[in-house]
Design a protein around this motif. Sequence first.
Motif, short mmCIF file in Angstrom:
data_model
loop_
_atom_site.label_atom_id
_atom_site.label_comp_id
_atom_site.label_asym_id
_atom_site.label_seq_id
_atom_site.Cartn_x
_atom_site.Cartn_y
_atom_site.Cartn_z
N ALA A 1 0.85 -1.19 0.00
CA ALA A 1 0.00 0.00 0.00
C ALA A 1 0.88 1.23 0.00
CB ALA A 1 -0.93 0.01 1.20
N ARG A 2 0.38 2.31 -0.58
CA ARG A 2 1.11 3.56 -0.66
C ARG A 2 0.15 4.71 -0.41
NH1 ARG A 2 4.79 3.77 -5.84
NH2 ARG A 2 5.50 1.84 -4.80
N ALA A 3 0.48 5.56 0.56
CA ALA A 3 -0.40 6.67 0.92
C ALA A 3 -0.70 7.54 -0.29
CB ALA A 3 0.26 7.51 2.02
N GLY A 4 -1.97 7.88 -0.46
CA GLY A 4 -2.40 8.72 -1.56
C GLY A 4 -2.46 8.04 -2.90
N VAL A 5 -2.13 6.76 -2.95
CA VAL A 5 -2.04 6.05 -4.23
C VAL A 5 -3.01 4.88 -4.29
CG1 VAL A 5 -0.53 4.72 -5.77
CG2 VAL A 5 0.36 6.73 -4.57
N GLY A 6 -2.86 3.91 -3.40
CA GLY A 6 -3.72 2.73 -3.46
C GLY A 6 -3.18 1.60 -2.62
N ALA A 7 -3.80 0.45 -2.79
CA ALA A 7 -3.40 -0.78 -2.09
C ALA A 7 -3.49 -1.94 -3.06
CB ALA A 7 -4.27 -1.03 -0.87
N VAL A 8 -2.58 -2.90 -2.88
CA VAL A 8 -2.49 -4.05 -3.77
C VAL A 8 -2.18 -5.29 -2.94
CG1 VAL A 8 -1.28 -5.10 -5.73
CG2 VAL A 8 -1.64 -2.62 -5.66
N ALA A 9 -2.84 -6.39 -3.25
CA ALA A 9 -2.44 -7.71 -2.74
C ALA A 9 -2.00 -8.54 -3.93
CB ALA A 9 -3.59 -8.39 -2.01
N SER A 10 -0.79 -9.09 -3.84
CA SER A 10 -0.25 -9.98 -4.87
C SER A 10 -0.05 -11.34 -4.23
CB SER A 10 1.08 -9.43 -5.41
OG SER A 10 1.69 -10.36 -6.26
N TRP B 1 5.15 6.27 5.33
CA TRP B 1 5.31 5.00 6.04
C TRP B 1 3.94 4.52 6.51
CZ3 TRP B 1 6.90 9.71 8.11
CH2 TRP B 1 6.24 10.13 9.26
N PRO B 2 3.78 3.26 6.85
CA PRO B 2 2.48 2.76 7.25
C PRO B 2 2.00 3.37 8.57
CG PRO B 2 3.90 0.95 6.58
CD PRO B 2 4.77 2.17 6.69
N LEU B 3 0.71 3.64 8.64
CA LEU B 3 0.10 3.97 9.92
C LEU B 3 0.12 2.74 10.82
CD1 LEU B 3 -1.58 6.08 11.57
CD2 LEU B 3 -3.60 4.90 10.68
N ALA B 4 -0.10 1.58 10.24
CA ALA B 4 -0.03 0.31 10.97
C ALA B 4 0.42 -0.78 10.02
CB ALA B 4 -1.39 -0.05 11.57
N ASP B 5 1.31 -1.62 10.51
CA ASP B 5 1.78 -2.78 9.75
C ASP B 5 1.97 -3.91 10.76
OD1 ASP B 5 2.81 -4.58 7.98
OD2 ASP B 5 4.57 -3.38 7.42
N LEU B 6 0.90 -4.64 11.00
CA LEU B 6 0.84 -5.63 12.07
C LEU B 6 0.75 -7.02 11.47
CD1 LEU B 6 -1.77 -3.80 14.33
CD2 LEU B 6 0.72 -3.62 14.40
#
Length: 224
Positions: free
Chosen positions: A33-42, A173-178
């Motif tokens: 994921a990238r702030a202001g851009v989007g999210a992707v799962a591969s 950077w991520p707000l959360a990466d758990l």
Amino acid sequence: MTFSLVARCAETGMFGVAISSSSPAVAARCSHARAGVGAVASQNVTDPKLGPMALGLMEGGASAAEAVAEVKRRGAFIEYRQVLAVDGAGGTAIHSGPNSLGIWTQAQGDNVASGGNMLAHDGVPGAIVEAFEAATGHLGDRLMVALRAGLAAGGEAGPVHSAGLLVVDEQPWPLADLRCDWTEACPIEAVAAAWEVYKPQAAAYVQRALDPRAAPSYGVPGDE
């Protein structure tokens, strides 16, 4: 061997990914994921290059659909891959290659897309999307509600052992990466428990990075 969702919060513009798998450390390879851009799962016989590739295309102005189409064109062995994307307008796109493992399927809505492979049945992604759309609150809360719904709907054909929650907001950077990289218990519940601890502190960690002079105390022994 995975089920996941990518999502955007229409109110805040946050993006996130929630994912679980029978494989170890699934979030380390599959969540992007990238702030202001989007999210992707591969996912599915994972090629971790595809997530940053899709995000780079979206940052350059491509929609989720255009980015996934280009990933399909450029990616190696794309018939084995699943790629899910959400963009800054809430548009979604999914590629599921015909060589995806076991029972595989996908579902989409506004601001949310879900896909999975080696599933207990083909209704799991639909249950995930429905749960996300019905949930309220912080994007992290909604992502965890949806991931739990996927497990309750059957999840994978076998037990899951790892899970992750990734949320990005305004910073690079991520707000959360758990993550729970391996457990014989429920990794989704482990991540959910970590999120409940982390969520009230997330804004303070951002503030400490931006200006520690204005940040709240650290609340640990020795902090005065």
